[in-house]
Design a protein around this motif. Structure first.
Motif, PDB file in Angstrom:
ATOM      1  N   ARG A 189       0.803  -1.231   0.000  1.00 34.58           N
ATOM      2  CA  ARG A 189       0.000   0.000   0.000  1.00 34.58           C
ATOM      3  C   ARG A 189       0.832   1.275   0.000  1.00 34.58           C
ATOM      4  N   TRP A 210      -6.762   3.770   4.256  1.00 34.81           N
ATOM      5  CA  TRP A 210      -7.221   2.548   3.595  1.00 34.81           C
ATOM      6  C   TRP A 210      -8.257   1.819   4.438  1.00 34.81           C
ATOM      7  N   ALA A 217      -9.517   3.323  -0.691  1.00 32.43           N
ATOM      8  CA  ALA A 217      -8.757   4.305   0.081  1.00 32.43           C
ATOM      9  C   ALA A 217      -9.506   5.626   0.002  1.00 32.43           C
TER      10      ALA A 217
END
Length: 422
Positions: A189, A210, A217
Motif C-alpha cells: 500500500r 485505507w 482508500a
C-alpha cells in the motif's frame, strides 16, 4: 493505512518538462499540493534504483554531486517509473525526458527533490532519454543523462476506480474515493499511496486512509471541505507494481468542485431531520427510521448516489415471505448495504412519531422532493440514537471516525503537523 498530502512543484524544464450497485432498503449490514513528495514521509522515491552512468559536464570545479535513475541501459522498467534524483551541492533546475520520437514528456519534481514524476504513464517497450541539470548557488551547473527502456504490457492487472468526475460539483463531505480490485495488500500500500495525489484550492490539509480489505482508500481532511474548494486528483498507478505480479491498469484523474455547505442531521429521539445550509437551519423534516428488527445505522454518512425513480427488490435477498418489490421515488443512497433517504408515502402517518422502515430514512413525498432538489452527492447526513452502528466501509464512511483514528489507516508515516490537527 492513511495517505498523506504530497506535493509536486513544477520544475523549469527545457522541453515541456465503478457504478453503484442498487440494493433494496433495509439491509443493515491558495493551492495545497498533495502531489508526490517523499519528503513528508521519508520514503524513497518509487522506481528502479542504480546510479546513472551518462556523460557529465561541469563548468569549472563545481562541488555538485548528481545521480539519476533508472541507470543507463536499464531495461524492463515499469511504465510508472519516476526519475530518481540524488543531488548535493546544488538543486535540480532542469529536467528533460523524451520518448523514442524525441517528444518531450511533461512532469513535476517531488517537493523534497527525490524524484521527478512524469505527468502521464509512459509507453510500453519504449526507449526514453533523460537529461537532468543541477545548479549551485554560485550558478555553476552539472548535467547527467540516462537512457532506459520500459517493459511490455503486463499480463495481470489491478483494476482501479475513482469516484470523482471532471467538472462535477460535490458536497462538503465528499471524500476522494479510490477503488482497487483485487484489494491492495498491506505490504504494497505504501508504494501505491505515494502515487495518489490530491491538490486542494484553497489550501487544506488532507490524508489518505485505507479500508482493512485494501479495496478502497479515502482522502479527507480533519474537517469537511470549505465551500467552493477545487479538488484536483491524479491516481497515477498505471503500470505501477501493485503486488502479486500485478500492475495498475491505468492512471485516473479528475478536477471537481465542492459546492455550498448542506448538512442533514437525524435524531432518533425526536424522529426529525434538521437541515442546515451554509450554517443556517432551513427546514425540519419528520422521519421514520428502521424498526427494531431492521434498525437504521447511526453514524456519519454521505449521499453516494441519487435516483429520481427506482425499484427496491429484496425478494431474492430476504425470501418470498419477508422480501418485497416496490417503486421508489427520490432515493438517495447512503450505504452499500441498502440504506437510503427516500419518499415513503405509506409511512407518512408514522413519520415524526415511530420507526417502521427497513432501515432507510423515510420522509414524505413533498420533503423527499425538496431534499432531492437541494442535495449533492457528497452531502453529509448524520444519524444518531439508533441501536445499530455504521460499519466502516459500508458506504463512504471516511467521516465516521475521528481524525486520529482516520490517520491510523495510512500506509505512510503521517507528519506531526497533521497529527495535531482537530
Amino acid at each position: 493505512m492513511v495517505g498523506m498530502r504530497r506535493s509536486l512543484v513544477t520544475v523549469v524544464v527545457a522541453a515541456v518538462v465503478a457504478p453503484l450497485a442498487l440494493s433494496a432498503c433495509g439491509d443493515n449490514n491558495k493551492r495545497s499540493a498533495s502531489w508526490v513528495g517523499a519528503g513528508a514521509s521519508g520514503a524513497p522515491s518509487v522506481g528502479p534504483s542504480g546510479p546513472a552512468q551518462g556523460p557529465v559536464t561541469e563548468a569549472g570545479a563545481v562541488p555538485i554531486s548528481l545521480s539519476v535513475t533508472p541507470a543507463v541501459g536499464k531495461k524492463d522498467v515499469p511504465v510508472s517509473a519516476e526519475l530518481g534524483l540524488k543531488v548535493s551541492g546544488g538543486k535540480v533546475t532542469t529536467v528533460t525526458l523524451t520518448d523514442g520520437d524525441g517528444k518531450a514528456v511533461p512532469g513535476k519534481l517531488r517537493t523534497d527533490g527525490s524524484a521527478w514524476v512524469p505527468g502521464k504513464t509512459l509507453k510500453t517497450k519504449e526507449t526514453y532519454a533523460a537529461s537532468v541539470v543541477a545548479t549551485s548557488e554560485s550558478g555553476l551547473t552539472k548535467t547527467v543523462t540516462t537512457k532506459f527502456t520500459t517493459m511490455g504490457a503486463p499480463g495481470r492487472k489491478t483494476g482501479t476506480g475513482l469516484y470523482l468526475f471532471d467538472d462535477k460539483t460535490y458536497g462538503v463531505a465528499m471524500p476522494v474515493v479510490v477503488e482497487f480490485s483485487p484489494g491492495i495488500k498491506k505490504a504494497d500500500r505504501a508504494a501505491v499511496q505515494k502515487r495518489m495525489f490530491v491538490d486542494t484550492t484553497p489550501a487544506q490539509p488532507g490524508v489518505w486512509s485505507w479500508t482493512s480489505s485494501g479495496t478502497q482508500a479515502y482522502y479527507r481532511g480533519p474537517k469537511f471541505w470549505a465551500a467552493g474548494t477545487t479538488l484536483a486528483v491524479r491516481i497515477a498507478v498505471g503500470g505501477l507494481p501493485t503486488g502479486g505480479g500485478r500492475y495498475g491498469d491505468r492512471d485516473r484523474s479528475a478536477t471537481a468542485k465542492i459546492g455550498r455547505s448542506f448538512e442533514m442531521k437525524v435524531d432518533n429521539a425526536t424522529k426529525k431531520m434538521t437541515v442546515v445550509e451554509n450554517g443556517k437551519t432551513v427546514r425540519t423534516v419528520p422521519v421514520s427510521l428502521g424498526k427494531a428488527s431492521t434498525p437504521s445505522s447511526s453514524g456519519v454518512m454521505v449521499v453516494m448516489d441519487k435516483m429520481a425513480q427506482t425499484v427496491f427488490d429484496t425478494r431474492a435477498e430476504l425470501g418470498p415471505q419477508e422480501g418485497y418489490r416496490i417503486d421508489i421515488q427520490y432515493a438517495q443512497r447512503l450505504t452499500w448495504s441498502g440504506q437510503y433517504i427516500h419518499s415513503a408515502p405509506w409511512s407518512v402517518g408514522s413519520q415524526g412519531r415511530r420507526n417502521v422502515s427497513h432501515g432507510c430514512v423515510n420522509v414524505s413525498p413533498a420533503n423527499a422532493r425538496w431534499l432531492f432538489s437541494k442535495t449533492l452527492v457528497g452531502d453529509p447526513i448524520t444519524v444518531k440514537g439508533t441501536s445499530d452502528k455504521l460499519a466502516y466501509g459500508n458506504g463512504w464512511t471516511a467521516w465516521n471516525v475521528s481524525w486520529a483514528e482516520f490517520l491510523k489507516g495510512s500506509a505512510l508515516p503521517v507528519p506531526e503537523s497533521l497529527k495535531s490537527l482537530k
